[in-house]
Enzyme design. Sequence first.
Site, PDB file in Angstrom:
ATOM      1  N   ASP A 171      12.155 -31.951  -7.143  1.00 38.08           N
ATOM      2  CA  ASP A 171      12.760 -30.714  -6.653  1.00 38.08           C
ATOM      3  C   ASP A 171      14.287 -30.727  -6.584  1.00 38.08           C
ATOM      4  OD1 ASP A 171      12.966 -32.457  -4.435  1.00 38.08           O
ATOM      5  OD2 ASP A 171      13.243 -30.704  -3.150  1.00 38.08           O
ATOM      6  N   CYS A 215       0.826  -1.204   0.000  1.00 37.90           N
ATOM      7  CA  CYS A 215       0.000   0.000   0.000  1.00 37.90           C
ATOM      8  C   CYS A 215       0.861   1.255   0.000  1.00 37.90           C
ATOM      9  CB  CYS A 215      -0.914   0.011   1.214  1.00 37.90           C
ATOM     10  SG  CYS A 215       0.027   0.030   2.742  1.00 37.90           S
ATOM     11  N   ASP A 245       8.642 -37.358  -7.174  1.00 29.53           N
ATOM     12  CA  ASP A 245       9.794 -37.556  -6.309  1.00 29.53           C
ATOM     13  C   ASP A 245       9.258 -37.490  -4.872  1.00 29.53           C
ATOM     14  OD1 ASP A 245      12.467 -37.376  -5.205  1.00 29.53           O
ATOM     15  OD2 ASP A 245      12.065 -35.240  -4.959  1.00 29.53           O
ATOM     16  N   ASP A 279      16.675 -35.055  -9.566  1.00 28.08           N
ATOM     17  CA  ASP A 279      15.478 -35.139 -10.414  1.00 28.08           C
ATOM     18  C   ASP A 279      15.669 -34.417 -11.735  1.00 28.08           C
ATOM     19  OD1 ASP A 279      13.965 -36.401  -8.363  1.00 28.08           O
ATOM     20  OD2 ASP A 279      13.785 -34.454  -7.386  1.00 28.08           O
ATOM     21  N   CYS A 330       2.987   1.601   3.016  1.00 27.98           N
ATOM     22  CA  CYS A 330       4.186   0.756   2.960  1.00 27.98           C
ATOM     23  C   CYS A 330       5.292   1.485   2.208  1.00 27.98           C
ATOM     24  CB  CYS A 330       3.906  -0.557   2.225  1.00 27.98           C
ATOM     25  SG  CYS A 330       2.509  -1.474   2.847  1.00 27.98           S
TER      26      CYS A 330
END
Lengths: 52, 728
Positions: B627, B44, B447, B631, B47
């Site tokens: 991950d 916002c 996995d 893999d 912020c």
Amino acid sequence: MEMLVYLIPISLFLGALGLGGFFWALKSKQFEDPDGDGQRFLTDDWDEHPKP
Amino acid sequence: MTMAEISRPAACPACSVAGSAEDLAAQSAPTEARFLLSLPTAHCAACISAVERALNTQPGVHEARVNLTLKRVAVDADPNIAPDTLINVLNGIGYEAHELDAATLSATATDRAGRDILMRMAVAGFAMMNVMLLSVAVWSGAADATRDLFHWISAAIALPTIVFSAQPFFRHAMQALRVGRLNMDVPISLAILLAGAMSLYETTQSGHHAYFDAALSLTFFLLMGRYLDHRTRAVARSAAEELAALEVPRAIRIGEHGEETVAIAELTVGDIVHVKPGARVPVDGVVTHGQSEIDRSMLTGESLPVFAGEGAVLSTGEVNLTGPLELQVTAAGEDSSLHRMAELVAVAETSKNRYTSLADRAAQIYAPGVHLLALFAFIGWLWYAGDLRLALNIAVAVLIITCPCALGLAVPAVTTAASGRLFKKGMLIKHPTALERLAEVDTVVFDKTGTLTLGAPQPTNLGDHPRRVLEIALALASASAHPLADALSKAAREAGIKPAKVHDVTEVPGHGIQATLADQQIRFGRAAWVGADAGAQTAAWLRIGKNAPVEFTFADSLRPGAQAAIQGLLKQGMTVQLISGDAPGPVADLASRLGITKWRAEALPDDKAQLVQALSDQGHRVLMVGDGLNDTAALAAAHASVSPATALDAARVASDIVLLGADIAPMSGAVTTARKATRRIRENFGIAAAYNAVAVPIALLGFATPLAAALAMSLSSITVSINALRLK
């Protein structure tokens, strides 16, 4: 019909003006942070005097 | 604990990685004066001012500017300012912040390609509107000198615009023709060029019909499709790069003048590197000093931490758990295991690029068809009427009318809608043909560690132990940051156990924790160190004095939504398999809990890739979900691939889709959305074909006028876009 001599250049000029404006906005990074720019004017940080 | 530490896991799954980067950054003396910090919670106007004010008042900071769209703040500061102090300032006012690697992000800092297309689109739009105004005057009855004047003005606007705006199409068409192929851009370029040339000729001859407006609106609409396509990919790419940028590639080198933080790229073979507990091993190397336990689940899938003492060989990507280690670099740069993995990924990219998308397949049928039709019209009319100009006019009209304006929008409109929808659910579509490939999947291979599980252990047999044993175990476990000890102390405290009073608590890195209680020595740690025989399960052992050791077993906690995701996939008739590098015990346990009947344990990285390859050879379309580095080969070999945001960078790069949240449940929905999207694309092709079926005979018979072309073009483009929006 003689009006066309003025009207066509004027319409082209105005259109080109809009196009030029868009180019300027694109070049000066006005589209980098659309969300932030929408929010920034709500802050009152520089309400009293402009940012130095 | 600061607020940022609490909110970190929930707000940003990739930050488990960022933690180590920040630790490194704490001691850094950065050379660049510009930092980028990620601000995931900023949302916002308040912020923006809070963050900018807090940073601008810091000594040494020149300027800080928040970009709310990207949720980032760019800080220009003195080179001696450490990003960590700025992060602490932001944490202090309640904002989570992480350092981003500026070098990784610089590629997307300015979206040149996007701006280029937007510029061409704006020019085409401007020219189209002006020419359309003049054309309307001609269609409503302007004749003779007025019509010729209007045509000349149109030509003056249209021809330069075509030269500038249609360049992307000409370039792609040339690329395709040079390798002897036909793509959608060939008929597009031909139609635009011929329409321009033919209209110019007609204008010089004071002809009735000029297609300048058609050529321009064709360019405009098609550029719009290009831009949509580009935006979708740019959003995914910048989000993916931000994930990568969270891992700041730095290492602590022990040089002649003590410790210094350097970029990983600067390390050379033989350097000594310091790896702190909790940090990721930055390079391949041999331990020269220190003892610790190593979590190598990212590389092998094993959930059990491995002991590492002097002489142990470590690879990039492993996580140091307990003690500080000194490492001698054995491979840096191009020889490192990470670089070899990157090469593997590059191979995968090309194999995925070889997939012919629906648009390409349509173009392969469409482009020759259109050209033959135009040629047929030309020869037919030349033979029938014997008038070269008339025949050429009709042939050009056929080319313009059949020009794939709707086809050019058919795919990008749908993929933009579908990707946007999946992005809201926390999924990043990285590859342009990912949706089409995902829709064809019939087998899913998962996995285990880090994918279906969070990679965080949970104690399983707390109830089997007497309260007194638990109290002692808690007292020792709370003294260590080791994941097993951490999990045990959390679970015990939740069960209302109070730690026993013990003395002289010391952690022996790589082994466990010891203490004394009423002159008895207590040890809590690895089986061998305590004096027990290690079982198959992940476990920690407690020995009180001379008593028999007691076993605390652990199981990996399930990733949220894993059950839902697998149920959803099974319900869609998919075959689901589990393959892991872990021991058979935990794998079988997880498979039965999730209802997976086919599983395989102790698989090497090559085994995973071979399984995927074997399934593909049997005619299955495999979706690989993983991950770790182990893999990566399988992710690359699969028809489509998904990885969670916590995955290693190499795995994320190799996969088509990245899950941004911790929840894996949206995955089954993604397949459904992908199938719907593919159906919409086919429907759009159908709409374009139906419109051509009506328009082509009219054009062939010579009844087509520029007005009819303009109407038909706009109508079909709008229909296709609306059909794409139905996806929401």
